[in-house]
Design a protein around this motif. Structure first.
Motif, PDB file in Angstrom:
ATOM      1  N   TRP A  24     -20.593 -13.676 -19.980  1.00  0.00           N
ATOM      2  CA  TRP A  24     -20.519 -12.878 -18.748  1.00  0.00           C
ATOM      3  C   TRP A  24     -19.842 -11.543 -19.059  1.00  0.00           C
ATOM      4  O   TRP A  24     -18.990 -11.070 -18.321  1.00  0.00           O
ATOM      5  CB  TRP A  24     -19.726 -13.660 -17.703  1.00  0.00           C
ATOM      6  CG  TRP A  24     -20.015 -13.231 -16.305  1.00  0.00           C
ATOM      7  CD1 TRP A  24     -21.068 -12.492 -15.863  1.00  0.00           C
ATOM      8  CD2 TRP A  24     -19.212 -13.511 -15.150  1.00  0.00           C
ATOM      9  NE1 TRP A  24     -20.997 -12.298 -14.515  1.00  0.00           N
ATOM     10  CE2 TRP A  24     -19.871 -12.918 -14.044  1.00  0.00           C
ATOM     11  CE3 TRP A  24     -18.041 -14.206 -14.934  1.00  0.00           C
ATOM     12  CZ2 TRP A  24     -19.376 -12.994 -12.742  1.00  0.00           C
ATOM     13  CZ3 TRP A  24     -17.553 -14.281 -13.650  1.00  0.00           C
ATOM     14  CH2 TRP A  24     -18.210 -13.685 -12.563  1.00  0.00           C
ATOM     15  N   ASP A  26     -21.130  -8.697 -18.959  1.00  0.00           N
ATOM     16  CA  ASP A  26     -21.600  -7.575 -18.134  1.00  0.00           C
ATOM     17  C   ASP A  26     -20.934  -7.550 -16.752  1.00  0.00           C
ATOM     18  O   ASP A  26     -21.348  -6.788 -15.883  1.00  0.00           O
ATOM     19  CB  ASP A  26     -23.126  -7.645 -17.965  1.00  0.00           C
ATOM     20  CG  ASP A  26     -23.577  -8.927 -17.271  1.00  0.00           C
ATOM     21  OD1 ASP A  26     -22.764  -9.870 -17.196  1.00  0.00           O
ATOM     22  OD2 ASP A  26     -24.736  -8.981 -16.819  1.00  0.00           O
ATOM     23  N   GLN A  27     -19.911  -8.389 -16.543  1.00  0.00           N
ATOM     24  CA  GLN A  27     -19.270  -8.452 -15.221  1.00  0.00           C
ATOM     25  C   GLN A  27     -18.701  -7.097 -14.772  1.00  0.00           C
ATOM     26  O   GLN A  27     -18.989  -6.659 -13.655  1.00  0.00           O
ATOM     27  CB  GLN A  27     -18.173  -9.514 -15.206  1.00  0.00           C
ATOM     28  CG  GLN A  27     -17.539  -9.690 -13.833  1.00  0.00           C
ATOM     29  CD  GLN A  27     -16.311 -10.570 -13.861  1.00  0.00           C
ATOM     30  OE1 GLN A  27     -15.811 -10.868 -14.936  1.00  0.00           O
ATOM     31  NE2 GLN A  27     -15.818 -10.968 -12.714  1.00  0.00           N
ATOM     32  N   PRO A  28     -17.917  -6.403 -15.603  1.00  0.00           N
ATOM     33  CA  PRO A  28     -17.384  -5.105 -15.147  1.00  0.00           C
ATOM     34  C   PRO A  28     -18.486  -4.079 -14.869  1.00  0.00           C
ATOM     35  O   PRO A  28     -18.404  -3.326 -13.901  1.00  0.00           O
ATOM     36  CB  PRO A  28     -16.495  -4.659 -16.310  1.00  0.00           C
ATOM     37  CG  PRO A  28     -16.229  -5.879 -17.107  1.00  0.00           C
ATOM     38  CD  PRO A  28     -17.433  -6.746 -16.943  1.00  0.00           C
ATOM     39  N   GLY A  29     -19.532  -4.095 -15.715  1.00  0.00           N
ATOM     40  CA  GLY A  29     -20.640  -3.154 -15.517  1.00  0.00           C
ATOM     41  C   GLY A  29     -21.411  -3.434 -14.233  1.00  0.00           C
ATOM     42  O   GLY A  29     -21.794  -2.511 -13.495  1.00  0.00           O
ATOM     43  N   LYS A  30     -21.638  -4.725 -13.944  1.00  0.00           N
ATOM     44  CA  LYS A  30     -22.359  -5.112 -12.720  1.00  0.00           C
ATOM     45  C   LYS A  30     -21.550  -4.737 -11.475  1.00  0.00           C
ATOM     46  O   LYS A  30     -22.104  -4.354 -10.449  1.00  0.00           O
ATOM     47  CB  LYS A  30     -22.644  -6.613 -12.725  1.00  0.00           C
ATOM     48  CG  LYS A  30     -23.709  -7.042 -13.712  1.00  0.00           C
ATOM     49  CD  LYS A  30     -25.080  -6.595 -13.270  1.00  0.00           C
ATOM     50  CE  LYS A  30     -26.151  -7.099 -14.213  1.00  0.00           C
ATOM     51  NZ  LYS A  30     -27.488  -6.604 -13.833  1.00  0.00           N
ATOM     52  N   LYS A  31     -20.227  -4.897 -11.586  1.00  0.00           N
ATOM     53  CA  LYS A  31     -19.353  -4.535 -10.469  1.00  0.00           C
ATOM     54  C   LYS A  31     -19.489  -3.044 -10.149  1.00  0.00           C
ATOM     55  O   LYS A  31     -19.602  -2.649  -8.980  1.00  0.00           O
ATOM     56  CB  LYS A  31     -17.907  -4.871 -10.837  1.00  0.00           C
ATOM     57  CG  LYS A  31     -16.908  -4.594  -9.741  1.00  0.00           C
ATOM     58  CD  LYS A  31     -15.508  -4.938 -10.198  1.00  0.00           C
ATOM     59  CE  LYS A  31     -14.487  -4.604  -9.114  1.00  0.00           C
ATOM     60  NZ  LYS A  31     -13.108  -4.915  -9.566  1.00  0.00           N
ATOM     61  N   LYS A  32     -19.534  -2.239 -11.183  1.00  0.00           N
ATOM     62  CA  LYS A  32     -19.685  -0.791 -10.988  1.00  0.00           C
ATOM     63  C   LYS A  32     -21.069  -0.459 -10.422  1.00  0.00           C
ATOM     64  O   LYS A  32     -21.201   0.378  -9.524  1.00  0.00           O
ATOM     65  CB  LYS A  32     -19.482  -0.073 -12.326  1.00  0.00           C
ATOM     66  CG  LYS A  32     -19.507   1.436 -12.215  1.00  0.00           C
ATOM     67  CD  LYS A  32     -19.271   2.096 -13.565  1.00  0.00           C
ATOM     68  CE  LYS A  32     -19.329   3.612 -13.444  1.00  0.00           C
ATOM     69  NZ  LYS A  32     -19.151   4.259 -14.763  1.00  0.00           N
ATOM     70  N   SER A  33     -22.101  -1.167 -10.913  1.00  0.00           N
ATOM     71  CA  SER A  33     -23.466  -0.929 -10.424  1.00  0.00           C
ATOM     72  C   SER A  33     -23.576  -1.247  -8.936  1.00  0.00           C
ATOM     73  O   SER A  33     -24.223  -0.505  -8.183  1.00  0.00           O
ATOM     74  CB  SER A  33     -24.468  -1.789 -11.196  1.00  0.00           C
ATOM     75  OG  SER A  33     -24.425  -1.483 -12.561  1.00  0.00           O
ATOM     76  N   ARG A  34     -22.948  -2.359  -8.507  1.00  0.00           N
ATOM     77  CA  ARG A  34     -22.995  -2.738  -7.091  1.00  0.00           C
ATOM     78  C   ARG A  34     -22.293  -1.689  -6.222  1.00  0.00           C
ATOM     79  O   ARG A  34     -22.766  -1.361  -5.143  1.00  0.00           O
ATOM     80  CB  ARG A  34     -22.356  -4.117  -6.885  1.00  0.00           C
ATOM     81  CG  ARG A  34     -23.201  -5.271  -7.390  1.00  0.00           C
ATOM     82  CD  ARG A  34     -22.691  -6.599  -6.842  1.00  0.00           C
ATOM     83  NE  ARG A  34     -21.323  -6.888  -7.245  1.00  0.00           N
ATOM     84  CZ  ARG A  34     -20.984  -7.509  -8.377  1.00  0.00           C
ATOM     85  NH1 ARG A  34     -21.928  -7.908  -9.223  1.00  0.00           N
ATOM     86  NH2 ARG A  34     -19.714  -7.754  -8.652  1.00  0.00           N
ATOM     87  N   ARG A  35     -21.166  -1.170  -6.707  1.00  0.00           N
ATOM     88  CA  ARG A  35     -20.433  -0.162  -5.941  1.00  0.00           C
ATOM     89  C   ARG A  35     -21.261   1.119  -5.795  1.00  0.00           C
ATOM     90  O   ARG A  35     -21.355   1.699  -4.702  1.00  0.00           O
ATOM     91  CB  ARG A  35     -19.092   0.152  -6.605  1.00  0.00           C
ATOM     92  CG  ARG A  35     -18.218   1.053  -5.752  1.00  0.00           C
ATOM     93  CD  ARG A  35     -16.873   1.331  -6.368  1.00  0.00           C
ATOM     94  NE  ARG A  35     -16.959   2.280  -7.470  1.00  0.00           N
ATOM     95  CZ  ARG A  35     -16.724   1.991  -8.746  1.00  0.00           C
ATOM     96  NH1 ARG A  35     -16.399   0.758  -9.092  1.00  0.00           N
ATOM     97  NH2 ARG A  35     -16.825   2.892  -9.690  1.00  0.00           N
TER      98      ARG A  35
END
Length: 206
Positions: A24, A26-35
């Motif tokens: 997992w 990509d968790q920090p990257g996905k968080k930024k993408s969602r924001r």
């Protein structure tokens, strides 16, 4: 050596488990993408609320959940009419409409009418042309701010149940109902017997 009627040993000890480990990273990257996606959506919807259309407060179906309120699909035509909003006008000012739902109680109808009136009182309608505002359009929109949170959040009603003494009266509900059923069942027979008795007494007097 295997004895008796048992399974042959067939264990697999050479599986490449490292290839099947779920990571997992990509968790920090996905968080930024969602924001970033939320920001884009808000910019696209501006100046309308980020939460979308206004929806009614309805009861959940079934006895298990009907004490809870939640958002419904849309307001009924009766609710819109009571609030003084036309059906075609509703969607243009951010109100969801559901022509299939029906009002089963006066309480839910009045609650949603009040919800519509509250929304209408806070609504700022931007004119299509700033120099030619129509009836109902806001003349000054400088103080308008896009709503980022929940649009008129639904508050759960406070339970009205209060503790009270147990009624210890001598009236027994089951016995009362059973007696009422018994009386209703034999009513005709008893009336016929009473009439026959009266006729018999009248014959004796003659």
């Amino acid at each position: 050596m295997v004895k008796h009627n048992n399974l042959l040993p067939n264990q697999h000890f050479h599986k490449d488990w490292q290839l099947h480990v779920k990571t997992w990273f990509d968790q920090p990257g996905k968080k930024k993408s969602r924001r970033i996606q939320r920001q884009k959506k808000a910019a696209k919807l501006a100046p309308r609320p980020v939460d979308g259309l206004l929806r009614p407060a309805i009861r959940c179906p079934t006895i298990k959940y009907n004490m809870k309120l939640r958002q419904g699909r849309g307001f009924t035509l009766d609710e819109l009419q009571a609030a003084g909003i036309r059906r075609k006008e509703a969607l243009s000012v951010g109100i969801a409409v559901d022509h299939r739902r029906k009002n089963r109680s006066e309480e839910s109808l009045q609650a949603n009418v009040e919800r519509l009136k509250l929304y209408k009182s806070k609504l700022i309608v931007f004119p299509k042309k700033a120099n030619k505002p129509k009836a109902g359009d806001a003349t000054d929109v400088s103080g308008a701010v896009q709503l980022k949170g929940t649009l008129l959040p639904i508050v759960q009603p406070v339970s009205s149940d209060v503790s009270r003494k147990v009624d210890e009266s001598k009236v027994h509900a089951y016995a009362t109902l059973r007696r009422a059923r018994f009386d209703a069942r034999y009513k005709g027979k008893r009336e016929a017997e009473a009439k026959a008795k009266e006729a018999e007494e009248a014959e004796k007097k003659k």
